[in-house]
Design a protein around this motif. Structure first.
Motif, mmCIF file in Angstrom:
data_model
loop_
_atom_site.group_PDB
_atom_site.id
_atom_site.type_symbol
_atom_site.label_atom_id
_atom_site.label_comp_id
_atom_site.label_asym_id
_atom_site.label_seq_id
_atom_site.Cartn_x
_atom_site.Cartn_y
_atom_site.Cartn_z
ATOM 1 N N ARG A 129 28.455 -21.717 -8.506
ATOM 2 C CA ARG A 129 29.242 -21.706 -7.263
ATOM 3 C C ARG A 129 28.617 -22.706 -6.286
ATOM 4 O O ARG A 129 27.949 -22.314 -5.318
ATOM 5 C CB ARG A 129 29.261 -20.309 -6.646
ATOM 6 C CG ARG A 129 29.973 -19.279 -7.515
ATOM 7 C CD ARG A 129 29.980 -17.910 -6.834
ATOM 8 N NE ARG A 129 30.632 -16.926 -7.662
ATOM 9 C CZ ARG A 129 30.028 -16.230 -8.620
ATOM 10 N NH1 ARG A 129 28.737 -16.437 -8.855
ATOM 11 N NH2 ARG A 129 30.698 -15.331 -9.334
ATOM 12 N N GLU A 131 27.723 -24.787 -3.283
ATOM 13 C CA GLU A 131 28.045 -24.499 -1.888
ATOM 14 C C GLU A 131 27.885 -25.696 -0.970
ATOM 15 O O GLU A 131 28.393 -25.692 0.149
ATOM 16 C CB GLU A 131 27.147 -23.350 -1.394
ATOM 17 C CG GLU A 131 27.368 -22.049 -2.164
ATOM 18 C CD GLU A 131 26.420 -20.954 -1.702
ATOM 19 O OE1 GLU A 131 25.489 -21.271 -0.925
ATOM 20 O OE2 GLU A 131 26.607 -19.794 -2.120
ATOM 21 N N THR A 132 27.155 -26.703 -1.400
ATOM 22 C CA THR A 132 26.912 -27.861 -0.540
ATOM 23 C C THR A 132 27.474 -29.118 -1.204
ATOM 24 O O THR A 132 27.774 -29.136 -2.403
ATOM 25 C CB THR A 132 25.413 -28.062 -0.303
ATOM 26 O OG1 THR A 132 24.775 -28.375 -1.557
ATOM 27 C CG2 THR A 132 24.785 -26.785 0.262
ATOM 28 N N ARG A 136 27.731 -30.014 -5.195
ATOM 29 C CA ARG A 136 28.992 -30.478 -5.805
ATOM 30 C C ARG A 136 28.793 -31.849 -6.446
ATOM 31 O O ARG A 136 29.433 -32.179 -7.457
ATOM 32 C CB ARG A 136 30.108 -30.511 -4.752
ATOM 33 C CG ARG A 136 30.646 -29.124 -4.400
ATOM 34 C CD ARG A 136 31.843 -29.187 -3.480
ATOM 35 N NE ARG A 136 31.446 -29.432 -2.100
ATOM 36 C CZ ARG A 136 31.126 -28.476 -1.226
ATOM 37 N NH1 ARG A 136 31.157 -27.217 -1.592
ATOM 38 N NH2 ARG A 136 30.793 -28.771 0.011
#
Length: 212
Positions: A129, A131-132, A136
């Motif tokens: 997942r 998040e930043t 990514r």
């Protein structure tokens, strides 16, 4: 006389420093060794710095962050993978043989990697997942390698079949994905051998069956 002799003698330490890899090269080499054998998130910056014998300031000036170093590591792995595949197929004319070279490379590589599977898949799995933006970016760097393989297989299959063959490339890539995952789990190349056999069967099937 003695002074002249001393002036012309190179100190061993100075020669070693001159031939030593750059801080960037040492950081990438250390990161590659640690990330491929132990994982990414478990490895801290300080350990990378110790292994590379590089100051923290150099890491941040060269890469900016650990995540950026991870991206550089994946990009370097991807380029090495592409270069090796290109060398393997340089003298091959048959598109089918070039496609099977992806499987043959994996079969030869896995025992040398202690059956750690795809480093790109492993990296992506550590960020389920993101998040930043930097996380990514890590996922994007891992996906770039897979996209290159898919695009290369698609082009080779289109050349072989005479029609767009993206779907067939997707099926072949799934075989390779599964073979790598199975080899990692069993510590055996058997799943990859099966994957290559399945790829051969698919490539030998009537082209009309897979037209899109």
């Amino acid at each position: 006389m003695a002074a002249a002799k001393g002036a012309g003698t190179k100190k061993p330490g100075r020669a070693r420093r001159k031939n030593r890899p750059s801080p960037r090269e040492r950081l990438l080499a250390s990161a590659t060794s640690l990330f491929t054998t132990e994982g990414i998130r478990v490895i801290g910056i300080d350990r990378i710095l110790r292994e590379a014998d590089v100051a923290k300031a150099s890491l941040y000036s060269l890469f900016g962050s650990k995540d950026a170093l991870v991206i550089a590591y994946l990009e370097a792995l991807d380029q090495c993978w592409r270069n090796d595949w290109q060398e393997r197929v340089a003298e091959l004319a048959d598109p089918e043989e070039k496609i099977l070279a992806f499987f043959s490379k994996a079969i030869e590589d896995e025992p040398e990697k202690d059956f750690r599977g795809s480093h790109f898949q492993n990296a992506a799995s550590e960020y389920p997942r993101p998040e930043t933006d930097s996380e990514r970016g890590i996922i994007a760097a891992a996906l770039t390698h897979r996209q290159w393989m898919h695009e290369t297989m698609t082009a080779l299959l289109t050349e072989k079949n005479g029609y767009p063959s993206e779907s067939l490339a997707s099926q072949l890539l799934i075989f390779l994905d599964g073979g790598l995952a199975g080899a990692k789990l069993t510590h055996d190349i058997a799943p990859l051998l099966t994957a290559r056999d399945l790829a051969k069967q698919l490539l030998g099937a009537p082209p009309a069956d897979y037209a899109i």
